[in-house]
Design an enzyme around this catalytic site. Sequence first.
Site, PDB file in Angstrom:
ATOM      1  N   GLY A 172      49.887  36.141  40.604  1.00  0.00           N
ATOM      2  CA  GLY A 172      49.533  37.301  41.417  1.00  0.00           C
ATOM      3  C   GLY A 172      50.710  37.684  42.284  1.00  0.00           C
ATOM      4  O   GLY A 172      51.797  37.137  42.161  1.00  0.00           O
ATOM      5  N   GLY A 173      50.472  38.640  43.168  1.00  0.00           N
ATOM      6  CA  GLY A 173      51.524  39.089  44.055  1.00  0.00           C
ATOM      7  C   GLY A 173      52.024  37.978  44.971  1.00  0.00           C
ATOM      8  O   GLY A 173      53.154  38.005  45.434  1.00  0.00           O
ATOM      9  N   PHE A 174      51.195  37.010  45.232  1.00  0.00           N
ATOM     10  CA  PHE A 174      51.567  36.007  46.215  1.00  0.00           C
ATOM     11  C   PHE A 174      51.868  34.644  45.623  1.00  0.00           C
ATOM     12  O   PHE A 174      52.356  33.764  46.292  1.00  0.00           O
ATOM     13  CB  PHE A 174      50.452  35.850  47.246  1.00  0.00           C
ATOM     14  CG  PHE A 174      50.283  37.072  48.071  1.00  0.00           C
ATOM     15  CD1 PHE A 174      51.131  37.309  49.130  1.00  0.00           C
ATOM     16  CD2 PHE A 174      49.297  37.988  47.775  1.00  0.00           C
ATOM     17  CE1 PHE A 174      50.999  38.444  49.896  1.00  0.00           C
ATOM     18  CE2 PHE A 174      49.158  39.121  48.538  1.00  0.00           C
ATOM     19  CZ  PHE A 174      50.002  39.365  49.605  1.00  0.00           C
TER      20      PHE A 174
ATOM     21  N   ASP B 168      42.754  46.909  48.463  1.00  0.00           N
ATOM     22  CA  ASP B 168      43.400  46.840  47.153  1.00  0.00           C
ATOM     23  C   ASP B 168      42.356  46.749  46.047  1.00  0.00           C
ATOM     24  O   ASP B 168      42.362  45.830  45.239  1.00  0.00           O
ATOM     25  CB  ASP B 168      44.379  45.667  47.107  1.00  0.00           C
ATOM     26  CG  ASP B 168      45.460  45.876  46.050  1.00  0.00           C
ATOM     27  OD1 ASP B 168      45.559  46.999  45.515  1.00  0.00           O
ATOM     28  OD2 ASP B 168      46.197  44.917  45.759  1.00  0.00           O
TER      29      ASP B 168
ATOM     30  N   LEU C 122      46.553  30.299  35.067  1.00  0.00           N
ATOM     31  CA  LEU C 122      45.707  31.438  34.685  1.00  0.00           C
ATOM     32  C   LEU C 122      46.464  32.744  34.826  1.00  0.00           C
ATOM     33  O   LEU C 122      46.216  33.702  34.120  1.00  0.00           O
ATOM     34  CB  LEU C 122      44.467  31.509  35.584  1.00  0.00           C
ATOM     35  CG  LEU C 122      43.376  30.472  35.377  1.00  0.00           C
ATOM     36  CD1 LEU C 122      42.352  30.581  36.495  1.00  0.00           C
ATOM     37  CD2 LEU C 122      42.702  30.640  34.029  1.00  0.00           C
TER      38      LEU C 122
END
Length: 652
Positions: free
Chosen positions: A347-349, A463, A344
């Site tokens: 992300g940052g992680f 965030d 999908l």
Amino acid sequence: MLPRYLLLCLIFLIPASASYTNDGFTYDGFSSGMLRFDGVASISSRALMLTDGVAQSVGRAFFGGRFDSISSFSTTFVFVISPPYSDLGGHGLAFTVSATTDSLLGASPSQYMGIFNPENNGNVTNQLFAVELDTIQNPEFRDINSNHVGIDVNTLVSINSHPAGYYTPDGNFTDLLLISGKPMQVWVDYDDSSHQVNVSLAPYLEQKPQRPLLSNTINLTSVLPRSVYVGFASATSTVRSIHRIIGWSFNPNGEAKPLNYSVLSEIIQDVRRDAQSRSHVPKGVLIPVIIVSVFITTVVIVAIYVYMKKARQSGDWEIDCGSASFTYKDLAAATNSFSDKMLLGKGGFGKVYKGLLQTSKQNVAIKRVSPESKQGMKEFIAEITILGHLHHRNLVQLLGYCRNKSELLLVYDYMPNGSLDRVLHGRDKQTVGWVHRFNIIKGIAAGLCYLHEDWEKVVIHRDIKASNVLLDNEMNGRLGDFGLARLHNHGTDAHTTHLAGTWGYIAPELSRLGRATKATDVFAFGVFMLEVVCGRRPIQVNDSDGEPVLLTDWVVDAWESGSILNTVDPKLEDYLSEEAELVLKLGLLCSHSAQSARPCMRLVMQYLSKDVLLPDYQPSFLSLTSRDEEFGQHILSCPSVAATMTGLSGGR
Ligand SMILES: *[C@@H]1O[C@H](CO)[C@@H](O)[C@H](O)[C@H]1NC(C)=O
Ligand SMILES: *[C@@H]1O[C@H](CO)[C@@H](O)[C@H](O)[C@H]1NC(C)=O
């Protein structure tokens, strides 16, 4: 039992078990006579059940009649608090004397005890006197014993409090545990001429102690109006007790009539029987069962302890997040072995996959945390510990997790309509209309308010931005990605070691001091509101000179040089100018550079729902700093809203 909606709105005018005269009333057990209920309160087995063991609930019951002149009043009541665990139950109950029954509407559960909410706690306008029986450690007032009796006037910070217990005739103090499940009796006496309030507590069937537990001088004439209501309030948190009042006597002008203990004892028996039948264990097998359970529990605790110790040593973590665990096999099967087709986003992680759980046929989103970063691992552990315990319709629900070696897999509700960021800034011609955008803003405000005010711990999101807002199948906005959130208790500041957030959404004091607070979240939320209405990113490069422009500055410029509505997303054809203007001005206020000018999230919600009118401020107010003199007159920050609102014109 009567349906709850009937109980909620009816005042029964014919006393049943109560006798009501000018000398007050006496309830030896309860039927519905002259009582007014609110929240989860009801009558069960002739006891007044204020809370029924459901988490995060509030229950209140008032005597239906108003007393038009109380002077030297006196009350006594017998209560039983049945906790879910023998050493843990929440939150407690309070006897209240108040100006209205409405003032208690909107009261919050947990530490607000169903009497106050974060906004009105402490206001003189509450006109409320209460005696609280508090059974849980209150994170706001850490130094106070968790098993105490307190006298409250307009605020939950008690005027006086004492660990629960009583003075025996020989003057010794004996402790009592409020959540022992045993019946106890309370006496509250007020003398109108000396302004003395006495509060006593004793085990059921003991004499009223000669020396009161608490004795204070309070001029209640200056606190309460002439006409008052009397009643009880109670609340649970995630720790949930059943709070019951068995008998109650009140006299507005003299000593309360004694209770009929033979009737009360019968009811207490019934309550005990009820508690036992709830556990469905026949008496004969109870003792062997207890012995076996104690043994098993001990073994399990030792095993967990040893395991945790080992796990810690190897740098690993075990998580209690109140959620289900999945096996790696389940999740691999759900995602076609994490095939790229199911990806999908990133992300940052780490990567996020779409999955279909084979057993439940439920669509889920699975976040796979990159194992290479230790910091990321820590932050995700923060995320699961928090998210697993949070439930709100505007938060992305964490369903569970799975640990695979040093990797973490987090399973979330799948959000079929993706992130708001894509909808706002994507290349698609199609866009979300005004009704949905306004609804999303209100939803995210509610979700954030829950994190800030309603849950038992303050959760700072850190965030907030459009890409962290996901859309469910009804296009409701849901706040996700708590990877950066950290828990901290109400009333204490969150000190962070490093700056987290996204450029354009970062409050000035956050970049200066590196400390995330509710106010920095509100700042980001303000920018987010502007972004949703304008369809522009928080920082956008100017077409003419290639310079970066802050969205907030751009909106203020438009406002000053003509109309704030010129900033509304041109893709929005059907917007309501009144609502768009409200959101834009509120967005600017939330992202005011001075944090004391920003409203709290509960107030933001009230502005958005138009329950409270946004003050009519001028663009120049946005450039004031907290040192400017004019500034003070405009401060709108919570909780002093009520006082400052009157000085401002309410128009928009
Ligand atoms: C409060 O308690 C003290 C000490 O027992 C007693 O002298 C006083 O009369 C009491 N006041 C009321 C209002 O009951
Ligand atoms: C108590 O408060 C009332 C109302 O504010 C006031 O009129 C009265 O003088 C006060 N009594 C004392 C003893 O302070």
